[in-house]
Design an enzyme around this catalytic site. Structure first.
Site, PDB file in Angstrom:
ATOM      1  N   TRP A 105      -2.675   5.633   7.378  1.00  0.00           N
ATOM      2  CA  TRP A 105      -3.000   5.267   5.837  1.00  0.00           C
ATOM      3  C   TRP A 105      -2.308   5.910   4.719  1.00  0.00           C
ATOM      4  CZ3 TRP A 105      -4.729   0.427   5.672  1.00  0.00           C
ATOM      5  CH2 TRP A 105      -5.657   0.082   6.698  1.00  0.00           C
ATOM      6  N   ASP A 175      -7.782   9.707  -1.354  1.00  0.00           N
ATOM      7  CA  ASP A 175      -8.165   8.456  -0.567  1.00  0.00           C
ATOM      8  C   ASP A 175      -9.301   8.947   0.262  1.00  0.00           C
ATOM      9  OD1 ASP A 175      -8.731   6.517   0.960  1.00  0.00           O
ATOM     10  OD2 ASP A 175      -6.750   6.129   1.664  1.00  0.00           O
ATOM     11  N   LYS A 199     -17.294   1.619   4.223  1.00  0.00           N
ATOM     12  CA  LYS A 199     -17.824   2.306   5.460  1.00  0.00           C
ATOM     13  C   LYS A 199     -18.815   3.218   5.104  1.00  0.00           C
ATOM     14  CE  LYS A 199     -12.779   2.814   5.813  1.00  0.00           C
ATOM     15  NZ  LYS A 199     -12.416   1.816   7.041  1.00  0.00           N
TER      16      LYS A 199
HETATM   17  N1  PMP Z   1      -7.422   4.388   3.621  1.00  0.00           N
HETATM   18  C1  PMP Z   1      -8.320   4.482   4.607  1.00  0.00           C
HETATM   19  C2  PMP Z   1      -8.384   5.962   4.794  1.00  0.00           C
HETATM   20  C3  PMP Z   1      -9.020   3.488   5.374  1.00  0.00           C
HETATM   21  O1  PMP Z   1      -9.519   4.038   6.138  1.00  0.00           O
HETATM   22  C4  PMP Z   1      -8.602   2.303   4.985  1.00  0.00           C
HETATM   23  C5  PMP Z   1      -9.253   1.029   5.599  1.00  0.00           C
HETATM   24  N2  PMP Z   1      -9.752   1.477   6.975  1.00  0.00           N
HETATM   25  C6  PMP Z   1      -7.995   1.927   4.047  1.00  0.00           C
HETATM   26  C7  PMP Z   1      -7.285   3.082   3.152  1.00  0.00           C
HETATM   27  C8  PMP Z   1      -7.521   0.442   3.552  1.00  0.00           C
HETATM   28  O2  PMP Z   1      -8.576   0.096   2.788  1.00  0.00           O
HETATM   29  P1  PMP Z   1      -8.853  -1.376   2.329  1.00  0.00           P
HETATM   30  O3  PMP Z   1      -8.972  -2.159   3.553  1.00  0.00           O
HETATM   31  O4  PMP Z   1     -10.139  -1.293   1.444  1.00  0.00           O
HETATM   32  O5  PMP Z   1      -7.580  -1.879   1.564  1.00  0.00           O
END
Ligand code: PMP
Length: 363
Positions: A105, A175, A199
């Site tokens: 991510w 994030d 989450k």
């Molecule tokens: N950042 C992290 C740390 C994540 O775990 C996730 C999704 N699992 C995301 C970003 C992406 O999130 P979204 O699907 O809400 O765009």
């Protein structure tokens, strides 16, 4: 199994929600008490929704101790849109944004920031297959950077920052999608925190942003309207129609966290649950944790078995026994138990028993 029986849901997200929250939502679904309509059917400009929104903001402010000079926003587009909005709003021309590369991510955040401006990857644990968080000494921060970005918990690799880096006066951006509100947080250490809700906060489709007020002045007036933090803040997240149902569930989750005794109590529960699972992983060597001990996540617990074949069998048999969603992310394989705030301790204890039995019969 009756169709309404709940399994133990280890999914990384969208993830398990607290049962009392689901039950409250079920009671309110057809008609909010005294309103005669569901939350999905009322105007986002109505007094009822305004109160729900204000209540959600106040509850988070109280629970996490969000200082008065921070704004709380509910946006859409997931954490992924924040990968774009953060640099679009905060990266000043002629300067650099520092990013720490701790996993999949973080890489996505870096890729999007590069579309906007100059990025300096100030540290990376890629060479270690992201099995740890870099130390402060390994970070090569840029003096005068517009901001420094970290991923506080790496959902796929199962690592988390135990102590946040010292970035001096540079605004720290996190994030926090997969560990937000898993314990007390000193918001004043950050310029901006963002998290997809699915989450620890509620359903997908709503993204929490906590931003220090002075940083709103960086949003250029020529930015696309919907992508401007300043516009979103000036309109209290009501520039357009927000995810009203998501904000309502978020508010219920805040009440539930309060009922547990607040974030210090939540942290103790999370530490206890994670310790149960890690001690089983470490017990004999049959299971192997993929993250280095000092970087282990309390939310996403990643482990391997002696072979991929056994991992497949484990996942299949675990699903059949009511332990759902244990397959690791497709990019890394292995197994992953996501045990967010709402994941019940008895599910962790049940998985530990299952693991012992599996080892006895397959080890
Ligand atoms: N950042 C992290 C740390 C994540 O775990 C996730 C999704 N699992 C995301 C970003 C992406 O999130 P979204 O699907 O809400 O765009």
């Amino acid at each position: 199994m009756p169709t309404t029986t709940r399994v133990f849901n280890f999914s990384a997200g969208p993830a398990v929600l607290p049962v009392p929250v689901l039950e409250q939502a079920q009671r309110d679904l057809v008609a909010l008490p005294g309103v005669g309509m569901s939350v999905m059917e009322i105007s986002h400009r109505s007094k009822v929704f305004e109160d729900l929104l204000a209540g959600a903001i106040a509850a988070l402010r109280d629970l996490a101790g969000v200082p008065p000079n921070y704004r709380i926003l509910f946006l859409q587009g997931g954490a992924s849109l924040q990968f774009t909005m953060v640099p679009m709003n905060l990266l000043k021309t002629g300067t650099t944004a520092d990013y720490v590369d701790t996993g999949t991510w973080a890489v996505k955040a870096i890729e999007e920031a590069r579309r906007v401006g100059t990025v300096n990857v100030t540290g990376s644990t890629k060479a270690d297959r992201y099995n740890r968080i870099p130390t402060q000494a390994e970070l090569h921060l840029t003096p005068g950077a517009s901001f420094a970005h970290i991923t506080s918990n790496n959902t796929i690799e199962g690592t988390e920052w135990k102590a946040f880096p010292d970035v001096g006066t540079v605004p720290l951006v996190a994030d926090a999608s997969s560990d937000i509100l898993s314990g007390p947080i000193d918001v004043s250490r950050f310029g901006l925190i963002y998290a997809g809700a699915q989450k620890n906060l509620g359903p997908s489709g709503v993204t929490l942003v906590i931003v220090r007020e002075d940083l709103l002045e960086r949003s250029d007036k020529n930015l696309p309207t919907m992508l401007s933090y300043k516009v979103q803040a000036e309109n209290n997240s009501l520039y357009n129609t927000p995810n009203t149902f998501g904000v309502y569930i978020f508010g219920l989750v805040m009440q539930w966290l309060k009922s547990l005794g607040g974030l210090a109590a939540v942290a103790r529960l999370n530490q206890h649950k994670a310790a149960l699972l890690y001690s089983e992983i470490d017990r004999t060597g049959f299971y192997r944790g993929t993250a280095q001990a000092e970087s282990r996540s309390l939310m996403n617990i990643t482990f391997r078995l002696p072979s991929e074949e056994l991992e497949k069998t484990f996942d299949r048999q675990a699903s059949a026994a009511g332990f759902d969603g244990l397959k690791g992310h497709r990019s890394v394989g292995g197994l992953r138990a996501s045990i967010y705030n709402a994941f019940p301790e008895e599910g962790v204890a049940g998985l530990v028993d299952f693991m012992r039995e599996f080892e006895r019969t397959h080890g």
